[in-house]
Design a protein around this motif. Structure first.
Motif, PDB file in Angstrom:
ATOM      1  N   ASN A  46     -21.222  -8.328 -18.093  1.00  0.00           N
ATOM      2  CA  ASN A  46     -20.551  -9.593 -17.760  1.00  0.00           C
ATOM      3  C   ASN A  46     -19.716  -9.522 -16.488  1.00  0.00           C
ATOM      4  OD1 ASN A  46     -21.632 -10.839 -20.084  1.00  0.00           O
ATOM      5  ND2 ASN A  46     -20.021  -9.908 -21.313  1.00  0.00           N
ATOM      6  N   GLN A  47     -20.111  -8.673 -15.559  1.00  0.00           N
ATOM      7  CA  GLN A  47     -19.421  -8.575 -14.277  1.00  0.00           C
ATOM      8  C   GLN A  47     -20.055  -9.543 -13.273  1.00  0.00           C
ATOM      9  OE1 GLN A  47     -16.738  -6.565 -13.833  1.00  0.00           O
ATOM     10  NE2 GLN A  47     -16.969  -5.918 -15.959  1.00  0.00           N
ATOM     11  N   THR A  48     -19.262  -9.975 -12.321  1.00  0.00           N
ATOM     12  CA  THR A  48     -19.790 -10.676 -11.157  1.00  0.00           C
ATOM     13  C   THR A  48     -19.996  -9.618 -10.083  1.00  0.00           C
ATOM     14  OG1 THR A  48     -18.691 -12.742 -11.707  1.00  0.00           O
ATOM     15  CG2 THR A  48     -19.316 -12.428  -9.401  1.00  0.00           C
ATOM     16  N   VAL A  49     -21.238  -9.523  -9.589  1.00  0.00           N
ATOM     17  CA  VAL A  49     -21.606  -8.420  -8.700  1.00  0.00           C
ATOM     18  C   VAL A  49     -22.215  -8.960  -7.412  1.00  0.00           C
ATOM     19  CG1 VAL A  49     -22.987  -6.313  -8.477  1.00  0.00           C
ATOM     20  CG2 VAL A  49     -22.126  -7.012 -10.737  1.00  0.00           C
ATOM     21  N   PHE A  50     -21.706  -8.463  -6.307  1.00  0.00           N
ATOM     22  CA  PHE A  50     -22.339  -8.662  -5.017  1.00  0.00           C
ATOM     23  C   PHE A  50     -23.118  -7.390  -4.736  1.00  0.00           C
ATOM     24  CE2 PHE A  50     -18.829 -11.572  -5.038  1.00  0.00           C
ATOM     25  CZ  PHE A  50     -19.375 -12.719  -4.480  1.00  0.00           C
ATOM     26  N   PHE A  51     -24.447  -7.491  -4.778  1.00  0.00           N
ATOM     27  CA  PHE A  51     -25.342  -6.339  -4.660  1.00  0.00           C
ATOM     28  C   PHE A  51     -25.928  -6.304  -3.259  1.00  0.00           C
ATOM     29  CE2 PHE A  51     -29.934  -5.034  -5.440  1.00  0.00           C
ATOM     30  CZ  PHE A  51     -29.688  -3.685  -5.235  1.00  0.00           C
ATOM     31  N   TYR A  52     -25.717  -5.173  -2.582  1.00  0.00           N
ATOM     32  CA  TYR A  52     -26.186  -5.006  -1.206  1.00  0.00           C
ATOM     33  C   TYR A  52     -27.207  -3.880  -1.137  1.00  0.00           C
ATOM     34  CZ  TYR A  52     -22.027  -7.755  -0.279  1.00  0.00           C
ATOM     35  OH  TYR A  52     -21.078  -8.745  -0.288  1.00  0.00           O
ATOM     36  N   THR A  53     -28.341  -4.147  -0.498  1.00  0.00           N
ATOM     37  CA  THR A  53     -29.392  -3.159  -0.316  1.00  0.00           C
ATOM     38  C   THR A  53     -29.967  -3.298   1.088  1.00  0.00           C
ATOM     39  OG1 THR A  53     -31.547  -2.358  -1.097  1.00  0.00           O
ATOM     40  CG2 THR A  53     -31.100  -4.716  -1.372  1.00  0.00           C
ATOM     41  N   ASP A  54     -30.371  -2.175   1.662  1.00  0.00           N
ATOM     42  CA  ASP A  54     -31.045  -2.237   2.968  1.00  0.00           C
ATOM     43  C   ASP A  54     -32.564  -2.216   2.799  1.00  0.00           C
ATOM     44  OD1 ASP A  54     -31.578   0.420   2.404  1.00  0.00           O
ATOM     45  OD2 ASP A  54     -30.242   1.219   3.934  1.00  0.00           O
ATOM     46  N   SER A  55     -33.010  -2.372   1.565  1.00  0.00           N
ATOM     47  CA  SER A  55     -34.446  -2.439   1.272  1.00  0.00           C
ATOM     48  C   SER A  55     -34.869  -3.904   1.170  1.00  0.00           C
ATOM     49  CB  SER A  55     -34.752  -1.723  -0.043  1.00  0.00           C
ATOM     50  OG  SER A  55     -36.073  -2.004  -0.452  1.00  0.00           O
ATOM     51  N   GLN A  56     -35.667  -4.333   2.134  1.00  0.00           N
ATOM     52  CA  GLN A  56     -36.124  -5.729   2.102  1.00  0.00           C
ATOM     53  C   GLN A  56     -36.977  -6.010   0.881  1.00  0.00           C
ATOM     54  OE1 GLN A  56     -37.711  -6.120   6.222  1.00  0.00           O
ATOM     55  NE2 GLN A  56     -36.356  -7.898   6.305  1.00  0.00           N
ATOM     56  N   ILE A  57     -37.799  -5.044   0.467  1.00  0.00           N
ATOM     57  CA  ILE A  57     -38.673  -5.297  -0.681  1.00  0.00           C
ATOM     58  C   ILE A  57     -37.856  -5.454  -1.968  1.00  0.00           C
ATOM     59  CG2 ILE A  57     -39.187  -2.887  -1.240  1.00  0.00           C
ATOM     60  CD1 ILE A  57     -42.138  -3.980  -1.718  1.00  0.00           C
ATOM     61  N   VAL A  58     -36.774  -4.697  -2.118  1.00  0.00           N
ATOM     62  CA  VAL A  58     -35.922  -4.856  -3.304  1.00  0.00           C
ATOM     63  C   VAL A  58     -35.255  -6.222  -3.259  1.00  0.00           C
ATOM     64  CG1 VAL A  58     -33.838  -4.036  -4.473  1.00  0.00           C
ATOM     65  CG2 VAL A  58     -35.557  -2.393  -3.692  1.00  0.00           C
ATOM     66  N   ALA A  59     -34.645  -6.566  -2.129  1.00  0.00           N
ATOM     67  CA  ALA A  59     -33.935  -7.845  -2.015  1.00  0.00           C
ATOM     68  C   ALA A  59     -34.880  -9.029  -2.232  1.00  0.00           C
ATOM     69  CB  ALA A  59     -33.251  -7.953  -0.657  1.00  0.00           C
ATOM     70  N   GLU A  60     -36.047  -8.993  -1.605  1.00  0.00           N
ATOM     71  CA  GLU A  60     -37.002 -10.103  -1.743  1.00  0.00           C
ATOM     72  C   GLU A  60     -37.570 -10.175  -3.155  1.00  0.00           C
ATOM     73  OE1 GLU A  60     -39.878  -9.563   1.374  1.00  0.00           O
ATOM     74  OE2 GLU A  60     -38.408 -10.046   2.946  1.00  0.00           O
ATOM     75  N   SER A  61     -37.851  -9.036  -3.764  1.00  0.00           N
ATOM     76  CA  SER A  61     -38.400  -9.025  -5.122  1.00  0.00           C
ATOM     77  C   SER A  61     -37.398  -9.585  -6.118  1.00  0.00           C
ATOM     78  CB  SER A  61     -38.794  -7.603  -5.524  1.00  0.00           C
ATOM     79  OG  SER A  61     -39.837  -7.124  -4.703  1.00  0.00           O
ATOM     80  N   VAL A  62     -36.124  -9.212  -5.971  1.00  0.00           N
ATOM     81  CA  VAL A  62     -35.084  -9.753  -6.853  1.00  0.00           C
ATOM     82  C   VAL A  62     -34.968 -11.255  -6.646  1.00  0.00           C
ATOM     83  CG1 VAL A  62     -32.587  -9.792  -7.269  1.00  0.00           C
ATOM     84  CG2 VAL A  62     -33.789  -7.605  -7.105  1.00  0.00           C
ATOM     85  N   ASP A  63     -34.979 -11.685  -5.395  1.00  0.00           N
ATOM     86  CA  ASP A  63     -34.850 -13.106  -5.076  1.00  0.00           C
ATOM     87  C   ASP A  63     -35.996 -13.927  -5.690  1.00  0.00           C
ATOM     88  OD1 ASP A  63     -33.600 -15.352  -3.700  1.00  0.00           O
ATOM     89  OD2 ASP A  63     -35.303 -15.261  -2.315  1.00  0.00           O
ATOM     90  N   LYS A  64     -37.209 -13.392  -5.619  1.00  0.00           N
ATOM     91  CA  LYS A  64     -38.387 -14.099  -6.129  1.00  0.00           C
ATOM     92  C   LYS A  64     -38.647 -13.813  -7.606  1.00  0.00           C
ATOM     93  CE  LYS A  64     -40.754 -13.815  -1.672  1.00  0.00           C
ATOM     94  NZ  LYS A  64     -41.871 -13.198  -0.956  1.00  0.00           N
ATOM     95  N   ALA A  65     -37.975 -12.770  -8.140  1.00  0.00           N
ATOM     96  CA  ALA A  65     -38.244 -12.285  -9.504  1.00  0.00           C
ATOM     97  C   ALA A  65     -39.731 -11.949  -9.658  1.00  0.00           C
ATOM     98  CB  ALA A  65     -37.795 -13.289 -10.557  1.00  0.00           C
ATOM     99  N   TYR A  66     -40.293 -11.362  -8.596  1.00  0.00           N
ATOM    100  CA  TYR A  66     -41.708 -10.996  -8.601  1.00  0.00           C
ATOM    101  C   TYR A  66     -41.952  -9.840  -7.639  1.00  0.00           C
ATOM    102  CZ  TYR A  66     -46.701 -11.024  -7.704  1.00  0.00           C
ATOM    103  OH  TYR A  66     -48.001 -10.636  -7.566  1.00  0.00           O
TER     104      TYR A  66
END
Length: 127
Positions: free
Chosen positions: A62-82
């Motif tokens: 139940n935390q509010t998290v600002f998650f930072y990654t330098d991996s575009q594939i991780v960021a895009e996959s999370v964003d698309k949930a795919y």
């Protein structure tokens, strides 16, 4: 709460490691760990998974998290949930993120992810 993650690979040895930096109320908590030998993209997912496990184990769900990654594939996959090639890793990561109140994922340049990067490098070169 801020979470920065990064993975490091040693191509010759095949070793992989993760660096995770948690920042809560201005207090930085560094974490690093070895990862199973794998490719760079999988290692980035595994680093993110490790980071969220540490966050939840340390501070609870139940935390509010600002998650930072330098991996575009991780960021895009999370964003698309795919993710076509990393569906298992993404499902694990999304399951962990679902335990948080809110997760805002942001891709950042490698130069802005130095803390997690240095931790991953340190873990890679240990032992």
């Amino acid at each position: 709460m801020q979470l920065y993650t990064d993975a490091a690979l040693a191509p010759k040895s095949g070793r992989c490691a993760a660096g995770m930096l948690l920042i809560n109320a201005g207090h930085q908590s560094p974490y690093k760990q070895a990862l199973p030998a794998t490719d760079n993209h999988t290692a980035e997912f595994l680093a993110a998974i490790a980071g969220f496990k540490i966050l939840i184990d340390t501070y609870g769900p139940n935390q509010t998290v600002f998650f930072y990654t330098d991996s575009q594939i991780v960021a895009e996959s999370v964003d698309k949930a795919y993710s076509k090639h990393y569906a298992v890793e993404l499902a694990t990561l999304l399951n962990l993120q679902d335990q948080c109140q809110l997760v805002v994922t942001q891709w950042i340049a490698e130069s802005a992810n130095r803390g997690a990067h240095q931790l991953a490098q340190q873990a890679l070169h240990q032992n």
